[in-house]
Enzyme design. Structure first.
Site, PDB file in Angstrom:
ATOM      1  N   GLY A  11      -1.001 -20.229   6.987  1.00 43.94           N
ATOM      2  CA  GLY A  11       0.142 -19.593   6.393  1.00 43.94           C
ATOM      3  C   GLY A  11       0.071 -18.064   6.564  1.00 43.94           C
TER       4      GLY A  11
ATOM      5  N   ILE B 103       1.009  -1.191  -0.073  1.00 38.32           N
ATOM      6  CA  ILE B 103      -0.052   0.173   0.011  1.00 38.32           C
ATOM      7  C   ILE B 103       0.851   1.297   0.166  1.00 38.32           C
ATOM      8  CG2 ILE B 103      -1.868   1.484   1.211  1.00 38.32           C
ATOM      9  CD1 ILE B 103      -2.437  -1.241   2.595  1.00 38.32           C
TER      10      ILE B 103
ATOM     11  N   LYS C  53       5.016  -0.112  13.225  1.00 40.07           N
ATOM     12  CA  LYS C  53       4.536   0.547  12.173  1.00 40.07           C
ATOM     13  C   LYS C  53       3.909   1.973  12.683  1.00 40.07           C
ATOM     14  CE  LYS C  53       3.879  -3.632   9.718  1.00 40.07           C
ATOM     15  NZ  LYS C  53       3.057  -4.731   9.353  1.00 40.07           N
TER      16      LYS C  53
END
Ligand SMILES: NC(=O)c1ccc[n+]([C@@H]2O[C@H](COP(=O)([O-])OP(=O)(O)OC[C@H]3O[C@@H](n4cnc5c(N)ncnc54)[C@H](OP(=O)(O)O)[C@@H]3O)[C@@H](O)[C@H]2O)c1
Length: 429
Positions: free
Chosen positions: A188, A137, A206
């Site tokens: 996963g 993004i 973040k």
């Protein structure tokens, strides 16, 4: 067009690095046209040299990342090893040896971003890291460049795909946390040790990076309040549904109403189903940005995975190569505002509190008094009684986290309160 190629050293050839190498090869002609010069993979540093690396000439592989970075003819070092060391030393060595750096390393950027930016500036090199937050993004560049003329007031996002997958599963199937985590692991989406994701460490890194860029202020990892999502229950989702909400693990970076300070936090929260972040399903990421002039913006897409993350790395590589050819560098760290970062106690929001209480007259009045004594105003109360026990769900108006903490401490001391089943912040209203 210049014919001498720009030389790229790729440090790491795992999930992300292998895709970076693949795209560099398969899109070579387009990259050359877009940059104005060819880019050449000059070497690939890995830990296990004997592994088969499809599409990469064996003579490019080395286990000596330091020697590769110190070659002296490298233009750009792409660091996709991860972790703190040796990544940090390799990046600073790259600057010393005249290379710019593209990195996807959120842990390192959140911990040592200021020092790395300073090192880049000292050597007049670029440090780009679009892939470090929310994978594919475009977010760092929009915040750093496109919104550089605006004033950002809030950045609120789902920046961890693993936890969003788990919470979405719990929401859509009624599953408990462990069951949803097991499914995420089997598919996963979650690592064997999911701590970094489910305890919010990944999202906190973040949040530190996003808050720093959004508010032109250094925000250290330690400044970010962090709460994981392992305590979220199916009952919390049932309560959220009754309120027309769902539950997401959110990273929230906010400028205080008076503009004089900022906060950064990561925790599970209820958000109304009408909020754009509520519709972010599965392992997708999205970040909602509110600014003075632009208003509300939402950035949405795959927040991880080899190919999506490599897309962000390649975007940075093209930008850095263009800068190099024009003899310039892109924007460095912008921390001029130097706003204080306030503690969690200063955060103001709404709360959903679920209490187990004795089912007898006067309990509601007692509980309401405790809220009033701490200056926390109640919006709604819902009571359900059964066999002498009852549950009380209180939703408050906006109050400071410190006031709410004081309220809960006092509630726990009441004889009639058997326990505090859950406390959940309510955001996005
Ligand atoms: N995976 C994602 O979806 C994703 C998304 C966003 C950001 N990121 C970030 O991207 C970075 C890389 O992640 P990844 O998932 O690609 O990791 P990964 O699959 O574990 O790959 C790491 C690579 O680094 C190599 N390596 C490890 N230690 C080394 C050393 N001392 N010297 C040289 N090479 C070394 C490994 O070599 P071997 O191949 O020989 O083991 C491997 O090729 C991390 O910072 C991560 O946070 C990843």
């Amino acid at each position: 067009m210049r014919t001498r190629p720009l030389k790229v050293a790729l440090l790491g050839c795992g999930v992300v690095g292998s895709e970076v190498a693949r795209i560099m090869t398969t899109h070579a002609d387009d990259l050359t046209a877009r940059i104005g010069a060819p880019v050449e993979l000059a070497g690939v540093a890995v830990r296990r040299p004997d592994r088969v690396r499809e599409g990469i000439a064996p003579e490019l592989i080395t286990t000596d990342a330091t020697a590769l970075v110190k070659r002296g003819d490298i233009d750009v070092v792409v660091e996709v090893i991860g972790g703190i060391e040796p990544a940090r030393t390799l990046i600073t060595t790259a600057f010393e040896y005249g290379a710019s750096v593209v990195s996807a390393n959120k842990a390192l950027l959140a911990q040592d971003g200021a020092a790395l930016h300073a090192a880049a500036e000292e050597h007049d090199e670029d440090l780009y890291y679009e892939a470090a937050v929310a994978g594919a993004i475009p977010l760092i560049r929009p915040l750093r460049e496109s919104l550089a003329g605006d004033k950002i007031n809030r950045v609120m996002g789902i920046v961890n795909g693993t936890t969003n997958f788990i919470l979405d599963k719990m929401d859509s199937t009624g599953a408990g946390y462990q069951e949803a985590l097991d499914e995420a692991t089997a598919l996963g989406y979650a690592e064997a040790d999911p701590t970094a994701d489910v305890e919010g460490f990944d999202a906190a890194a973040k949040a530190a990076i996003l808050a720093g860029i959004a508010f032109h202020t250094r925000v250290r990892l330690d400044d970010v309040y962090r709460e994981g999502m392992t305590e979220v229950t199916a009952a919390d989702f049932a309560s959220a549904k009754e309120m027309g909400c769902t539950i997401k693990l959110l990273a929230i970076c906010e400028r205080a109403a008076d503009g004089g300070s900022v906060t950064a936090r990561v925790h599970p929260a209820m958000i109304p189903l009408s909020h754009p972040l509520a519709s972010v399903r599965g392992a997708y990421n999205a970040v909602f940005v509110e600014s003075d002039a632009a208003g509300q913006l939402m950035f949405y897409g795959p927040g991880a995975g080899g190919s999506p993350t490599a897309s962000a790395v390649l975007g940075d590589l093209v930008a850095v190569c263009r800068n190099r050819l024009s003899g310039s560098t892109g924007p460095g760290e912008s921390a001029y505002a130097a706003l204080p970062v306030s503690p969690m106690g200063d955060v103001v929001t709404r709360y959903h509190i679920s209490l187990d209480v004795a089912d007898k007259p006067g309990v509601l009045a007692q509980v309401a008094t405790v809220f009033a004594e701490h200056g926390v105003s109640i919006d709604t109360v819902r009571q359900q009684g059964k066999d002498g026990e009852a549950s009380l769900v209180v939703v408050t108006h906006r109050a400071s986290d410190a006031a709410l903490t004081g309220t809960v401490e006092a509630l726990r001391k009441l004889d009639t309160v058997r326990g505090v089943a859950s406390i959940m912040r309510v955001e996005g209203e």
